[in-house]
Motif scaffolding. Sequence first.
Motif, PDB file in Angstrom:
ATOM      1  N   SER A  30       0.830  -1.214   0.000  1.00 45.56           N
ATOM      2  CA  SER A  30       0.000   0.000   0.000  1.00 45.56           C
ATOM      3  C   SER A  30       0.863   1.263   0.000  1.00 45.56           C
ATOM      4  CB  SER A  30      -0.945   0.010   1.201  1.00 45.56           C
ATOM      5  OG  SER A  30      -0.208   0.091   2.413  1.00 45.56           O
ATOM      6  N   ALA A  31       2.113   1.165   0.467  1.00 43.85           N
ATOM      7  CA  ALA A  31       3.010   2.325   0.499  1.00 43.85           C
ATOM      8  C   ALA A  31       3.371   2.801  -0.909  1.00 43.85           C
ATOM      9  CB  ALA A  31       4.283   1.984   1.266  1.00 43.85           C
ATOM     10  N   ASP A  35       3.838   9.176  -3.156  1.00 41.28           N
ATOM     11  CA  ASP A  35       5.086   9.713  -3.696  1.00 41.28           C
ATOM     12  C   ASP A  35       6.180   9.739  -2.629  1.00 41.28           C
ATOM     13  OD1 ASP A  35       3.983  10.200  -6.205  1.00 41.28           O
ATOM     14  OD2 ASP A  35       3.300  12.202  -5.626  1.00 41.28           O
ATOM     15  N   GLU A  36       5.754   9.849  -1.372  1.00 40.47           N
ATOM     16  CA  GLU A  36       6.711   9.918  -0.271  1.00 40.47           C
ATOM     17  C   GLU A  36       6.132   9.218   0.940  1.00 40.47           C
ATOM     18  OE1 GLU A  36       9.417  13.456   1.023  1.00 40.47           O
ATOM     19  OE2 GLU A  36       7.538  13.666   2.135  1.00 40.47           O
ATOM     20  N   ILE A  37       6.977   8.451   1.618  1.00 37.64           N
ATOM     21  CA  ILE A  37       6.598   7.833   2.888  1.00 37.64           C
ATOM     22  C   ILE A  37       7.638   8.236   3.928  1.00 37.64           C
ATOM     23  CG2 ILE A  37       5.360   5.885   1.859  1.00 37.64           C
ATOM     24  CD1 ILE A  37       7.865   4.156   2.447  1.00 37.64           C
ATOM     25  N   LEU A  38       7.265   8.158   5.186  1.00 37.36           N
ATOM     26  CA  LEU A  38       8.191   8.495   6.263  1.00 37.36           C
ATOM     27  C   LEU A  38       8.697   7.218   6.915  1.00 37.36           C
ATOM     28  CD1 LEU A  38       6.278  11.426   7.983  1.00 37.36           C
ATOM     29  CD2 LEU A  38       8.159  11.568   6.366  1.00 37.36           C
ATOM     30  N   LEU A  39       9.985   7.211   7.220  1.00 42.14           N
ATOM     31  CA  LEU A  39      10.561   6.099   7.949  1.00 42.14           C
ATOM     32  C   LEU A  39      11.532   6.646   8.967  1.00 42.14           C
ATOM     33  CD1 LEU A  39      13.674   5.366   6.611  1.00 42.14           C
ATOM     34  CD2 LEU A  39      12.134   4.939   4.736  1.00 42.14           C
ATOM     35  N   SER A  40      11.888   5.816   9.902  1.00 44.17           N
ATOM     36  CA  SER A  40      12.778   6.268  10.960  1.00 44.17           C
ATOM     37  C   SER A  40      14.142   6.635  10.396  1.00 44.17           C
ATOM     38  CB  SER A  40      12.944   5.168  12.016  1.00 44.17           C
ATOM     39  OG  SER A  40      13.891   5.582  12.981  1.00 44.17           O
ATOM     40  N   GLY A  41      14.671   7.732  10.897  1.00 45.66           N
ATOM     41  CA  GLY A  41      16.007   8.162  10.506  1.00 45.66           C
ATOM     42  C   GLY A  41      17.078   7.630  11.444  1.00 45.66           C
ATOM     43  N   GLY A  42      16.714   6.694  12.324  1.00 46.28           N
ATOM     44  CA  GLY A  42      17.692   6.078  13.207  1.00 46.28           C
ATOM     45  C   GLY A  42      17.733   6.647  14.602  1.00 46.28           C
ATOM     46  N   GLY A  49      11.751  11.386   4.844  1.00 52.93           N
ATOM     47  CA  GLY A  49      10.798  11.172   3.763  1.00 52.93           C
ATOM     48  C   GLY A  49      11.509  10.627   2.538  1.00 52.93           C
ATOM     49  N   VAL A  50      10.998   9.517   1.999  1.00 58.81           N
ATOM     50  CA  VAL A  50      11.600   8.902   0.821  1.00 58.81           C
ATOM     51  C   VAL A  50      10.513   8.418  -0.133  1.00 58.81           C
ATOM     52  CG1 VAL A  50      13.680   8.111   2.028  1.00 58.81           C
ATOM     53  CG2 VAL A  50      11.730   6.598   1.857  1.00 58.81           C
ATOM     54  N   ASN A  51      10.865   8.321  -1.398  1.00 64.32           N
ATOM     55  CA  ASN A  51       9.974   7.716  -2.374  1.00 64.32           C
ATOM     56  C   ASN A  51      10.035   6.203  -2.141  1.00 64.32           C
ATOM     57  OD1 ASN A  51       9.597   6.248  -5.064  1.00 64.32           O
ATOM     58  ND2 ASN A  51       8.764   8.281  -5.480  1.00 64.32           N
ATOM     59  N   PRO A  52       8.882   5.534  -2.009  1.00 66.46           N
ATOM     60  CA  PRO A  52       8.911   4.104  -1.690  1.00 66.46           C
ATOM     61  C   PRO A  52       9.589   3.260  -2.769  1.00 66.46           C
ATOM     62  CG  PRO A  52       6.683   4.826  -2.186  1.00 66.46           C
ATOM     63  CD  PRO A  52       7.523   6.053  -2.078  1.00 66.46           C
TER      64      PRO A  52
END
Length: 69
Positions: A30-31, A35-42, A49-52
């Motif tokens: 579904s991601a 155009d952009e999803i958020l994921l942990s930056g550590g 924010g990155v393009n899946p």
Amino acid sequence: KVAMRESGYVVGGISPLGQRTHHRTVLDESALQFDEILLSGGKRGFSVGVNPHDLLKVLNAVAGPIGTW
């Protein structure tokens, strides 16, 4: 504890990027509709924010039906 030891990150900040050891990454399909999803930056509270589609390429990851509604 296992996730923190394996990834090198603290729970709440575990990112698929920059881990000490390679782990297979699976992204819910579904991601791919965004155009952009958020994921942990550590770090807790730091999101990236990155393009899946780019994420799949960079991590050699796969997308599949893993989420439930």
